[in-house]
Design an enzyme around this catalytic site. Structure first.
Site, short mmCIF file in Angstrom:
data_model
loop_
_atom_site.label_atom_id
_atom_site.label_comp_id
_atom_site.label_asym_id
_atom_site.label_seq_id
_atom_site.Cartn_x
_atom_site.Cartn_y
_atom_site.Cartn_z
CE LYS A 72 -3.58 2.47 3.16
NZ LYS A 72 -4.08 2.42 4.25
CB SER A 148 -7.04 5.05 3.40
OG SER A 148 -6.01 3.80 3.82
CB SER A 172 -7.72 2.14 6.57
OG SER A 172 -8.30 3.36 6.62
#
Length: 476
Positions: A72, A148, A172
């Site tokens: 990520k 996220s 997230s």
């Protein structure tokens, strides 16, 4: 191995094939690239597939021997690789540190092939940014993959890799897992080291981990990534046995607290509530003691998140100076710019934030001490359409309004970032139009083992591995 075979395996399955000599790590990397080339133009989840991906090496076989992996674009870092945090402010920035997380990934056999999309600064529940565009949900491209860690979730759901890096500061990992039909665990505070430079990021509210498709991959990932490092702020109790061994252990009889009411201003969608009710009934049929529980808090999460803007503002100013840039509408999206300005003018002191965290941990702990696990919705709704009020590109909301909206969306998840308890979203249900519905299980602090065993039981009773999103590699 054909692509159609590759996408059917979880990470544990692929690793076993490598160990048995039935496929090579190079073949897996090439298959991941093939899957990427086929589906990423539709979902826009991978923002960089390393040009040198085929030459990336893991340190040894490990539990995930040769399995492809993605990072990520926020959080744990790889030295020399781009880490732009989904933001124009960080465009072109390259990290100078290998996080302990990635040392463990490589030692566990994972091969990191590139970066996945995230909303700017991981602020939003919708993975869309001015820098990288919109990430589509493989189940319905008109809907969000969540945030996220939405890029990571879309990568796994679409079959590019069976496992990907994420992190969770308020939901997230669990939110995109819920919306993309995956397993997403947020470990206990301190279970995964943030070292060498983020040992206590956000006072322990944010943790690094993974998204995947099966419970056995979660167990293996806990074994790969957990463990103390020098400089960690405290040492959490270590497990009695490897987590993969918990998969063969009996669960016992548990006291289960069920959330049947909303914990925020927004109502829970009827289909989501039905999924919670159905799971509670299943657990009762398994012999567990099930009882209702009241909402655990009122507005504390919203106040805590807004109170953290002062720290974030200082961090952004430091980053801007290091990059030789200024903070403006040209470098930050509208909501993040408003949050920055709010934080710069905030009178909140560090002591106030610490007290708010302490108070919430204490009161929530008292409220749930009679339960072994909790059962809640992960999200109050199925995946939302793109461009909602939760986007950081939304120019209409104030910092306070955006913060309140986020608190509503993450009403069942953010509280456990504060308390530090482990929590996992399982894809146990679907809506009438086929969208995934995640159910959250929460364990006692430091007790991922019980979560692994209960998740295993639910996976066996209501398997989900056969479900397929609309956009998936080798779909034909």
């Amino acid at each position: 191995m054909k692509l159609s075979e590759y996408v059917e395996h979880d990470a544990t399955g692929l690793a076993s094939l490598v160990t048995a000599g039935e496929v090579t790590t190079m073949e897996l990397t090439q298959l991941a690239r093939q899957a990427h080339d086929e589906v990423n133009p539709s979902i826009n989840a991978v923002i960089e597939f390393y040009k040198d991906a085929e030459s990336v090496a893991s340190k040894n076989a490990g539990l995930f021997n040769g399995v492809p992996f993605f990072r990520k674009d926020v959080g744990a870092s790889e030295a020399g690789r781009l880490q732009e945090n989904g933001s124009r402010l960080y465009k072109g920035y390259r990290a100078n540190i290998n996080s302990y997380f990635f040392h463990r990934a490589w030692e566990g056999g994972l091969r990191t092939l590139g970066r996945t999309a995230t909303p700017e600064l991981a602020t939003s529940g919708m993975t869309e940014s001015i820098l990288n565009g919109i990430t589509g949900n493989p189940w319905d491209l008109e809907r969000s993959a969540g945030g996220s860690s939405g890029g990571a979730a879309a990568v796994v759901a679409a079959g590019i890799t069976p496992i990907a890096h994420g992190n969770d500061g308020g939901g997230s990992i669990r939110a995109p897992a819920s919306w993309c039909g995956l397993v997403g665990l947020n470990p206990s505070r301190g279970r995964i080291s943030g070292g060498p430079n983020q040992q206590d990021v956000s006072f322990g509210c944010t943790r690094e981990f993974v998204l995947c498709r099966t419970v056995r991959d979660v167990a293996a990932a806990l074994d790969v990534f957990s463990g103390p490092h020098p400089g960690d702020p405290f040492m959490i109790v270590q497990p009695n046995r490897p987590y993969v061994e918990e998969l063969s252990q009996p669960t016992g009889k548990l006291r289960v607290g069920v959330a049947r009411t909303k914990w925020g201003m927004a109502d829970v969608e009827p289909e989501v509530l039905h999924a919670v009710e159905s799971t509670a009934t299943l657990l009762e049929e398994m012999g567990h003691l099930v009882a209702d529980m009241e909402p655990l808090y009122k507005s504390e999460c919203s106040k805590i998140w807004l109170g953290s803007t002062g720290r974030r503002a200082n961090s952004l100013e430091d980053a801007a100076r290091a990059m030789g840039r200024t903070i403006s509408a040209d470098t930050l999206e509208p909501i993040n710019l408003k949050l920055y300005e709010y934080g710069r003018n905030s009178q909140t002191r560090a002591g106030d934030e610490h007290e708010a965290l302490r108070s919430m941990r204490f009161h929530v702990g008292e409220a749930i001490q009679d339960f072994d696990i909790l059962l809640t919705p992960t999200m109050p709704t199925v995946a939302l359409p793109h461009g909602s009020v939760y986007s950081t590109a939304n120019p209409t909301l104030s910092a306070e309004e955006f913060n309140e909206a986020n608190a509503v969306l993450y009403q069942y998840t953010g509280v456990f970032n504060v308390t530090g308890q482990p929590s996992v979203s399982l894809p146990l249900a679907q809506s009438t139009n086929g969208l995934p519905i995640g159910i959250q299980l929460v364990g006692r602090f430091g007790d991922e083992a019980t979560l692994v065993r209960v998740a295993r039981d639910l996976e066996e009773a209501r398997p989900w591995i056969h479900r397929r999103p609309n956009v998936r590699a080798a779909n034909g």
